[in-house]
Design an enzyme around this catalytic site. Structure first.
Site, PDB file in Angstrom:
ATOM      1  N   CYS A 103       0.863  -1.190   0.000  1.00  0.00           N
ATOM      2  CA  CYS A 103       0.000   0.000   0.000  1.00  0.00           C
ATOM      3  C   CYS A 103       0.892   1.229   0.000  1.00  0.00           C
ATOM      4  O   CYS A 103       1.878   1.276   0.748  1.00  0.00           O
ATOM      5  CB  CYS A 103      -0.879  -0.006   1.254  1.00  0.00           C
ATOM      6  SG  CYS A 103      -2.002   1.405   1.373  1.00  0.00           S
ATOM      7  N   GLU A 112      -8.730  -1.105  -2.344  1.00  0.00           N
ATOM      8  CA  GLU A 112      -9.007   0.336  -2.468  1.00  0.00           C
ATOM      9  C   GLU A 112     -10.350   0.701  -1.843  1.00  0.00           C
ATOM     10  O   GLU A 112     -10.492   1.771  -1.243  1.00  0.00           O
ATOM     11  CB  GLU A 112      -8.961   0.765  -3.939  1.00  0.00           C
ATOM     12  CG  GLU A 112      -7.633   0.527  -4.654  1.00  0.00           C
ATOM     13  CD  GLU A 112      -6.421   1.105  -3.932  1.00  0.00           C
ATOM     14  OE1 GLU A 112      -6.571   2.094  -3.182  1.00  0.00           O
ATOM     15  OE2 GLU A 112      -5.324   0.542  -4.099  1.00  0.00           O
ATOM     16  N   HIS A 137     -10.075   1.346   1.774  1.00  0.00           N
ATOM     17  CA  HIS A 137      -9.620   2.705   2.113  1.00  0.00           C
ATOM     18  C   HIS A 137     -10.807   3.654   2.260  1.00  0.00           C
ATOM     19  O   HIS A 137     -10.820   4.498   3.151  1.00  0.00           O
ATOM     20  CB  HIS A 137      -8.700   3.265   1.019  1.00  0.00           C
ATOM     21  CG  HIS A 137      -7.285   2.790   1.090  1.00  0.00           C
ATOM     22  ND1 HIS A 137      -6.468   3.040   2.160  1.00  0.00           N
ATOM     23  CD2 HIS A 137      -6.526   2.093   0.202  1.00  0.00           C
ATOM     24  CE1 HIS A 137      -5.265   2.516   1.937  1.00  0.00           C
ATOM     25  NE2 HIS A 137      -5.275   1.927   0.748  1.00  0.00           N
TER      26      HIS A 137
HETATM   27  C1  QAP Z   1      -2.919  -1.834  -3.587  1.00  0.00           C
HETATM   28  O1  QAP Z   1      -0.864  -0.750  -3.773  1.00  0.00           O
HETATM   29  C2  QAP Z   1      -2.604  -3.251  -3.952  1.00  0.00           C
HETATM   30  O2  QAP Z   1       5.363  -0.337  -0.263  1.00  0.00           O
HETATM   31  C3  QAP Z   1      -2.130  -0.815  -4.360  1.00  0.00           C
HETATM   32  O3  QAP Z   1       7.378   1.087  -1.328  1.00  0.00           O
HETATM   33  C4  QAP Z   1      -1.357  -3.797  -3.686  1.00  0.00           C
HETATM   34  O4  QAP Z   1      -0.022   0.490  -5.419  1.00  0.00           O
HETATM   35  C5  QAP Z   1      -3.544  -4.018  -4.524  1.00  0.00           C
HETATM   36  C6  QAP Z   1       3.805   0.655  -3.399  1.00  0.00           C
HETATM   37  C7  QAP Z   1      -1.077  -5.101  -4.039  1.00  0.00           C
HETATM   38  C8  QAP Z   1      -3.257  -5.306  -4.895  1.00  0.00           C
HETATM   39  C9  QAP Z   1      -2.037  -5.856  -4.656  1.00  0.00           C
HETATM   40  C10 QAP Z   1       3.982   0.099  -2.160  1.00  0.00           C
HETATM   41  C11 QAP Z   1       4.838   1.392  -3.950  1.00  0.00           C
HETATM   42  C12 QAP Z   1       2.531   0.534  -4.128  1.00  0.00           C
HETATM   43  C13 QAP Z   1       5.178   0.238  -1.485  1.00  0.00           C
HETATM   44  C14 QAP Z   1       0.162  -0.077  -4.361  1.00  0.00           C
HETATM   45  C15 QAP Z   1       6.233   0.976  -2.045  1.00  0.00           C
HETATM   46  C16 QAP Z   1       6.054   1.546  -3.285  1.00  0.00           C
HETATM   47  C17 QAP Z   1       1.430  -0.047  -3.637  1.00  0.00           C
HETATM   48 CO    CO Z   2      -3.649   1.030  -0.123  1.00  0.00          CO
END
Ligand code: QAP
Ligand code: CO
Length: 168
Positions: free
Chosen positions: A92, A135, A138
């Site tokens: 996230c 999402e 959130h």
């Molecule tokens: C939510 O998450 C999600 O720790 C979106 O250092 C995640 O975009 C849905 C991100 C996984 C489904 C599967 C996280 C970028 C991005 C980090 C993201 C980071 C840099 C997370």
């Molecule tokens: Co998130």
């Protein structure tokens, strides 16, 4: 367009419940553009308005490799289409640097408005199903760390609080 600051856990503003969008007007369209820019710059695949301290039911997403397929969900409603749950290693943008396995229904029906204010429906599985559920959490003030043990959640909280202090 503009880059927006992303709130980080355990910021209490991440617990705010989002209100429905009454009208997809110029201000909402501006926010959609800013959120997409912010998400792309942060190398994210999904971002909810809550994360940029705007408490309306708006989500942007792009699951494509070339980052050429922006998706917008306004006032989304989801219905699980199966009892089966699948695990996924979630991260996230509001919990940077941490990834943990979360289980969620594998197939969901989504009903929402798009960036033009038009209703659409789609069936989601795989990464799209994980992302829309993450999402939508959130928008109701919930984070993926809430699904973890309190021990894991406290460890993440302490590490992020320490980082925030060092940044300040
Ligand atoms: C939510 O998450 C999600 O720790 C979106 O250092 C995640 O975009 C849905 C991100 C996984 C489904 C599967 C996280 C970028 C991005 C980090 C993201 C980071 C840099 C997370
Ligand atoms: Co998130």
């Amino acid at each position: 367009m503009a880059l927006l600051p992303i709130l980080e856990y355990p910021d209490p503003r991440l617990r705010t419940k989002a209100r429905p969008v009454a009208q997809v007007d110029a201000a909402v369209r501006q926010l959609i553009g800013d959120m997409l820019e912010t998400m792309y710059e942060a190398k994210g695949i999904g971002l909810a308005a809550t994360q940029v301290d705007r408490h309306i039911q708006l989500i942007v997403m792009d699951l494509s490799d070339e980052k050429t397929a922006p998706r917008v969900y306004i006032n989304p409603v989801i219905t699980p289409l199966c009892e089966e749950k699948s695990p996924y290693d979630e991260g996230c943008l509001s919990v940077p640097g941490f990834y943990e396995t979360v289980e969620r229904p594998s197939r969901v029906q989504i009903s929402a408005l798009d960036g033009e204010g038009k209703t659409f429906e789609e069936t989601a599985d795989g990464l799209l199903a994980v992302c829309i559920q993450h999402e939508m959490d959130h928008l109701s003030g919930k984070l993926f760390v809430d699904y973890l043990s309190s021990l894991k959640r406290e460890r993440i909280k302490k590490k992020l609080e320490k980082q925030h202090k060092q940044q300040a």
